[in-house]
Design an enzyme around this catalytic site. Structure first.
Site, PDB file in Angstrom:
ATOM      1  N   CYS A 103      13.712  22.079  37.749  1.00 50.35           N
ATOM      2  CA  CYS A 103      13.070  23.351  37.405  1.00 50.35           C
ATOM      3  C   CYS A 103      12.070  23.092  36.291  1.00 50.35           C
ATOM      4  CB  CYS A 103      14.129  24.349  36.939  1.00 50.35           C
ATOM      5  SG  CYS A 103      13.458  25.961  36.507  1.00 50.35           S
ATOM      6  N   HIS A 149      15.393  33.157  39.718  1.00 48.57           N
ATOM      7  CA  HIS A 149      14.653  33.347  38.462  1.00 48.57           C
ATOM      8  C   HIS A 149      14.389  34.832  38.203  1.00 48.57           C
ATOM      9  CE1 HIS A 149      13.698  29.419  36.829  1.00 48.57           C
ATOM     10  NE2 HIS A 149      13.260  28.973  37.996  1.00 48.57           N
TER      11      HIS A 149
HETATM   12 NI    NI Z   1      12.969  26.974  38.483  1.00 49.27          NI
END
Ligand code: NI
Length: 181
Positions: A103, A149
């Site tokens: 990420c 997210h």
């Molecule tokens: Ni991410």
């Protein structure tokens, strides 16, 4: 990695690094009144994602707590840029897939995450048109990771607290070293 010949540096946005309160917040739905905001964010988010480089970037990662993300999960050699606004997973397969995920908000950290192999997702595209697609494999994982997210969930929230704490400590240490130059 995605080929990115020309990225205008003026478009680049800073990416928030975990832990950060915006990354833990549930993002609000995009409304009609946000059309201008979204139109402005799309090229900047793609530039920021390609530059990183990454295959997905959600608005909360650049400090905008709204429900949209950009992705480019290549189909062989072909780029496949996608924008998903107000995405919703409407069906998930019972069979699962494991990918080693990373990420941009947890740079250099990776862990294996198990998720449904196929998802059906409904969203609005960059033009505000409603779309529905079925995604499989890496694309399905990427959609689920980016949609997380928007709900304040990071990939490390899917692994054991032992592994998560290890990653967060390592990240904090590396960020501190980086800040010291
Ligand atoms: Ni991410």
């Amino acid at each position: 990695m995605t080929d990115t010949p020309d990225i205008d540096p003026a478009l680049l946005l800073p990416i928030l690094i975990a832990p950060h309160p915006v990354l833990k917040a549930k993002a609000r739905a995009v409304a009609n009144a946000d059309a201008e905001l979204i139109r402005g964010l799309i090229p900047r988010m793609f530039a920021t994602m390609y530059k990183a480089p990454g295959i997905g970037l959600a608005a909360p990662q650049i400090g905008q707590s709204v429900r949209m993300f950009v992705m480019d999960v290549k189909d062989g050699e072909t780029n496949r840029p996608m924008v998903m606004v107000n995405p919703e997973i409407i069906a998930s397969s019972p069979d699962l897939n494991v990918y080693e995920e990373g990420c941009l908000s947890l740079p250099q950290q990776f862990a294996e995450v198990t998720r449904p192999r196929i998802v059906r997702v409904r969203f609005e595209n960059a033009q505000g048109m409603k779309e529905e697609i079925e995604a499989d494999g890496l694309l399905a994982t990427c959609i689920q990771h980016e949609l997380d997210h928007l709900n304040g969930v990071l990939f490390v929230d899917h692994i054991s607290s032992l592994k998560r704490n290890m990653i967060m400590r390592k990240l904090a240490k590396e960020q501190k070293l980086k800040a010291q130059g």
